[in-house]
Each structure stands twice: as structure tokens, then as C-alpha cells.
Design an enzyme around this catalytic site. Structure first.
Site, PDB file in Angstrom:
ATOM      1  N   ARG A 123     -23.257  75.050 -16.456  1.00  0.00           N
ATOM      2  CA  ARG A 123     -23.018  75.277 -15.320  1.00  0.00           C
ATOM      3  C   ARG A 123     -21.549  75.121 -14.628  1.00  0.00           C
ATOM      4  O   ARG A 123     -21.254  75.441 -13.902  1.00  0.00           O
ATOM      5  CB  ARG A 123     -24.112  74.321 -14.319  1.00  0.00           C
ATOM      6  CG  ARG A 123     -24.053  74.880 -12.890  1.00  0.00           C
ATOM      7  CD  ARG A 123     -25.151  74.493 -11.930  1.00  0.00           C
ATOM      8  NE  ARG A 123     -25.660  73.048 -12.546  1.00  0.00           N
ATOM      9  CZ  ARG A 123     -24.998  72.187 -11.862  1.00  0.00           C
ATOM     10  NH1 ARG A 123     -24.119  72.259 -11.021  1.00  0.00           N
ATOM     11  NH2 ARG A 123     -25.201  70.814 -12.142  1.00  0.00           N
ATOM     12  N   TYR A 155     -21.483  98.990  -3.320  1.00  0.00           N
ATOM     13  CA  TYR A 155     -22.552  98.965  -3.855  1.00  0.00           C
ATOM     14  C   TYR A 155     -23.762  98.200  -2.983  1.00  0.00           C
ATOM     15  O   TYR A 155     -23.404  97.515  -2.103  1.00  0.00           O
ATOM     16  CB  TYR A 155     -22.483  97.695  -5.311  1.00  0.00           C
ATOM     17  CG  TYR A 155     -23.707  97.556  -5.938  1.00  0.00           C
ATOM     18  CD1 TYR A 155     -24.531  98.551  -6.677  1.00  0.00           C
ATOM     19  CD2 TYR A 155     -24.358  96.116  -5.855  1.00  0.00           C
ATOM     20  CE1 TYR A 155     -25.606  98.099  -7.304  1.00  0.00           C
ATOM     21  CE2 TYR A 155     -25.594  95.869  -6.459  1.00  0.00           C
ATOM     22  CZ  TYR A 155     -26.193  97.093  -7.265  1.00  0.00           C
ATOM     23  OH  TYR A 155     -27.152  96.547  -7.938  1.00  0.00           O
ATOM     24  N   ASP A 194     -14.368  95.375  -6.750  1.00  0.00           N
ATOM     25  CA  ASP A 194     -15.399  95.482  -7.832  1.00  0.00           C
ATOM     26  C   ASP A 194     -15.143  96.574  -8.706  1.00  0.00           C
ATOM     27  O   ASP A 194     -15.031  97.811  -8.494  1.00  0.00           O
ATOM     28  CB  ASP A 194     -16.722  95.653  -6.884  1.00  0.00           C
ATOM     29  CG  ASP A 194     -18.169  96.140  -7.879  1.00  0.00           C
ATOM     30  OD1 ASP A 194     -17.792  96.231  -9.167  1.00  0.00           O
ATOM     31  OD2 ASP A 194     -19.115  95.985  -7.249  1.00  0.00           O
ATOM     32  N   LYS A 219     -23.443  96.413 -16.611  1.00  0.00           N
ATOM     33  CA  LYS A 219     -23.188  97.835 -16.883  1.00  0.00           C
ATOM     34  C   LYS A 219     -22.269  98.138 -17.823  1.00  0.00           C
ATOM     35  O   LYS A 219     -22.735  97.886 -18.895  1.00  0.00           O
ATOM     36  CB  LYS A 219     -22.459  98.471 -15.535  1.00  0.00           C
ATOM     37  CG  LYS A 219     -23.108  97.945 -14.297  1.00  0.00           C
ATOM     38  CD  LYS A 219     -24.482  98.310 -13.993  1.00  0.00           C
ATOM     39  CE  LYS A 219     -25.508  97.731 -13.095  1.00  0.00           C
ATOM     40  NZ  LYS A 219     -24.907  97.504 -11.737  1.00  0.00           N
TER      41      LYS A 219
END
Ligand SMILES: *Cc1c(COP(=O)(O)O)cnc(C)c1O
Length: 383
Positions: free
Chosen positions: A47, A101, A173, A198
Site C-alpha cells: 500500500r 470518460y 488522461d 486499456k
């Protein structure tokens, strides 16, 4: 085509950041799935973004994006939400491009009010509107180029100038372009986000996200990010490393086929509009040519109004009707029935997203097979 810093991408894809198997001298990076490490020696914990596989993949992405540092997340939206919430606090304002998006829009619209963060959507390509959206408390500008689903291209240098002149952090993005086709940091953008689900993954089998940028900003996102906990598993990080090795050759093939398919569709009588930045008649072709290394594997097109898009899609044999994108397999979707379903129909039409619009994510199949697949379904449904 932009020539800035697009060298050695395939070599970077294959070699950057790979881990060395010191014990057995194996050829590929070992997986280190341990979630616990010797506390006297280190503070390594998944983490905290500092496990070996995460560091290795981040080095590869940083090399490809010409960034100092990168961080990995469990999803693209994990990267987006963590980055935004690390930079914004109560009373701040964020300027957002009006075509983003769907998941990003949903995040902003449903969550930000709770935290007292103000936002405006604006057509960032219109200088007057962009300046008018600026407030005293504006802190961040967030864009996407090429955008979904119409492949609008934003002039990245003008956005980075605007951000620098007004003390804003600029975020892009970069998912649709991939680091092969566009490196926004070279054009002055501060932070580059990918839904690694993607193109970086490319095989439609992992969920991941990344953010890249200068050391100081990434360290800041890291220190908030370990509180939000949107981290990736080491197995997924390892899968991502393997996937990125073929990124350049995948995307190069996708670029070529998308350009050829967009020309084929443009000349087809059953198709009324084609949106692809590589076409000379695309409204932003000149900007795309100046700032991108390739035009990408995404295109969209509008069927003639007498054609039922669902029936058309069902008649395709190779191209699959699926929501997601950027896989080695070609996929097609109706934005109105998927990503932009929740959007007010009026707003949707205002953005130019018609009911007959289809978005095609071009895979690495043989171009002729993809063209024939489209051609047959067009003839069958167009008559
Ligand atoms: C898919 C996608 C996202 C979200 O990524 P997830 O990995 O699904 O969370 C963000 N931006 C763009 C452009 C995308 O296509």
C-alpha cells in the site's frame, strides 16, 4: 508527426525497469508477492507503493512517459480519484474538459460536492470559455485527449501554458493515446494518467491505473494515496510488466489499421460521419499531427439513420460488441447505450454524440479481415 522524444520506445517497453533474478538468473522479472518485509531493513509494504514489482513497472511507465516517477493503482479510476483528491481540498475549484470518460464525470458529479470541491465543465479548446471558467480558487485543470468517443484533440501546449500562467496543476488522461502516441509531459503537462486496463495491458484481462509526473507532485500523491488504499496487487503488476513489453508493436499495428479503416468507412455510402484524428478532414487533424507520434487505435463513426446500430453490431463476426477498449481484439460499442447512457440526452446531443454513433477499438487482427467484417455488415444492414 511530432518527433519529440519518441526514440527507443520498443526497447524501453521490453527492458526498462525489469527486475533481476539474482538467485536463479532467470531471464524475466520474478514476482515478489510478499506483503511483509523485514521492518529493521525497510518500510516496504504494497500500500506504500514501494514493492519491487510496482517499482519495476513504474520505472517502465516513467521511461515511456519521460516522467521522473510513476505510481500504480488498482484501476484507472483509482489513479484519477487519488490524484484529484490529493491535489484538491474543501473550497478548491477544478476545471474539467466537457468531454471526459464517463466514470470520471460520475466521480466528480456524485462525490465532489460532499467534500466541498467546486467544479466546472468547459470546452477547453475555446480560449474565451476557458478563461471565463477560471476562479480565484481554481487549482487544477483536467483534460483528456483524444477524448471519448469523438476523438477530439486538445492543444496540450496551450493548456499547459494556461495552467502555468494561472498556477494550476494540469492533469491529462492519456489512456486513448497510450505513451507510444503521445507524451504530454514533453508538452508541459504536469501529470499523466493511464487506465492501464486499456492499451498498457492490451489483453483485456487486468484492471490497473497509473499516474506519472515530476518527483515532488508524485511524492505528494503518494503520501495521500497510501491513505486511500487504491493499490494494485503484485500479480497484476507483473502481468502489466509483461503486457507493456509488446505495447509498441501492438499500438503501431493498431495505428495503421485504424487509419486504413477510417478511410474505408469515410468512403462508404452507409456511413454518414467518421471521427479519426488521422483523417485530414478531422477538425483537429493539424493539432494531432503536431503533438502526437501516432493517431491511435480508436475511431468512431455514425451509421446512416436508416441502419439499426444494434442489428449492425450483431452482424459483425470478428469485431466483438464489448464495453471496454484497447485489447488485441477489435471491439465495438454504442456510447449512447454504454459509457454515455447516464448523460442527459440533450447534453449528449450537444456534444455531438448521436444515437447512431459507434466507437471502434481496433485490434491487431489483419486489416483486410476487419474491413471485410465491417463491409459485410454494412451491406446487409444498409440496403
Ligand atoms: C477505462 C477508462 C478509465 C477508467 O479506467 P478503469 O481502469 O476502468 O478504472 C479512465 N479513462 C479512460 C479514458 C478510460 O478509457
Amino acid at each position: 508527426m511530432s518527433k519529440n522524444n519518441n526514440n527507443n520506445k520498443s526497447t524501453k517497453c521490453v527492458h526498462s525497469g525489469n527486475l533481476i533474478d539474482e538467485k536463479y538468473h532467470g531471464n524475466i522479472s520474478p514476482i515478489y508477492p510478499s506483503i511483509t518485509y523485514d521492518f529493521i531493513e525497510s518500510d516496504v509494504y504494497p500500500r506504500y507503493f514501494n514493492t519491487p514489482n510496482q517499482i519495476g513497472v513504474c520505472e517502465k511507465i516513467s521511461d515511456l512517459e519521460n516522467a521522473d516517477l510513476s505510481l500504480l493503482f488498482g484501476s484507472g479510476l483509482g489513479a484519477i480519484s487519488t490524484t484529484m483528491l490529493s491535489l484538491l481540498k474543501k473550497g478548491d475549484h477544478i476545471i474539467l474538459q466537457d468531454s471526459l470518460y464517463g466514470g470520471t464525470i460520475n466521480l466528480v458529479n456524485t462525490e465532489f460536492k460532499k467534500f466541498g470541491i467546486e467544479h466546472s465543465y468547459v470546452d477547453v479548446s475555446e480560449k474565451d470559455k476557458l478563461f471565463a471558467s477560471l476562479r480565484k480558487n481554481s487549482k487544477v485543470i483536467y483534460i483528456e485527449s483524444p477524448s471519448n468517443p469523438l476523438l477530439n484533440i486538445i492543444d496540450l501546449s496551450s493548456i499547459s501554458d494556461f495552467a502555468k500562467n494561472n498556477n494550476l496543476v494540469s492533469i491529462i488522461d492519456n489512456t486513448f493515446a497510450s505513451p507510444i502516441n503521445q507524451n504530454p509531459i514533453d508538452l508541459g503537462i504536469d501529470l499523466v494518467i493511464h487506465s492501464a486496463t486499456k492499451y498498457l495491458s492490451g489483453h483485456s484481462d487486468i484492471l490497473a491505473g497509473s499516474v506519472s509526473g515530476a518527483k515532488k507532485k508524485i511524492e505528494m500523491i503518494k503520501s495521500s494515496g497510501l491513505n486511500f488504499g487504491s493499490n494494485i496487487s503484485e500479480y497484476t503488476a507483473w502481468m502489466l510488466e509483461r503486457s507493456i513489453k509488446t505495447l509498441k508493436i501492438r499500438v503501431s499495428t493498431q495505428n495503421d489499421s485504424a487509419l486504413n479503416l477510417s478511410k474505408f468507412l469515410f468512403d462508404n455510402n452507409f456511413v454518414s460521419k467518421v471521427f479519426y484524428p488521422g483523417l485530414e478532414n478531422h477538425k483537429n487533424h493539424a493539432i494531432a499531427k503536431a503533438q502526437m507520434h501516432g493517431f491511435g487505435g480508436m475511431l468512431s463513426f455514425e451509421l446512416n439513420s436508416n441502419i439499426d446500430p444494434i442489428k449492425f453490431v450483431q452482424d459483425l463476426k470478428i469485431i466483438k460488441p464489448t464495453m471496454s477498449l484497447a485489447g488485441v481484439e477489435s471491439t465495438i460499442t454504442s456510447p449512447v447505450l454504454s459509457s454515455h447512457k447516464k448523460m442527459d440526452p440533450e447534453v449528449r446531443r450537444g456534444l455531438g454524440i448521436s444515437d447512431n454513433l459507434l466507437r471502434l477499438s481496433v485490434g491487431i487482427e489483419d486489416f483486410e479481415d476487419l474491413m471485410l467484417d465491417l463491409d459485410k455488415a454494412l451491406i446487409k444492414n444498409g440496403k
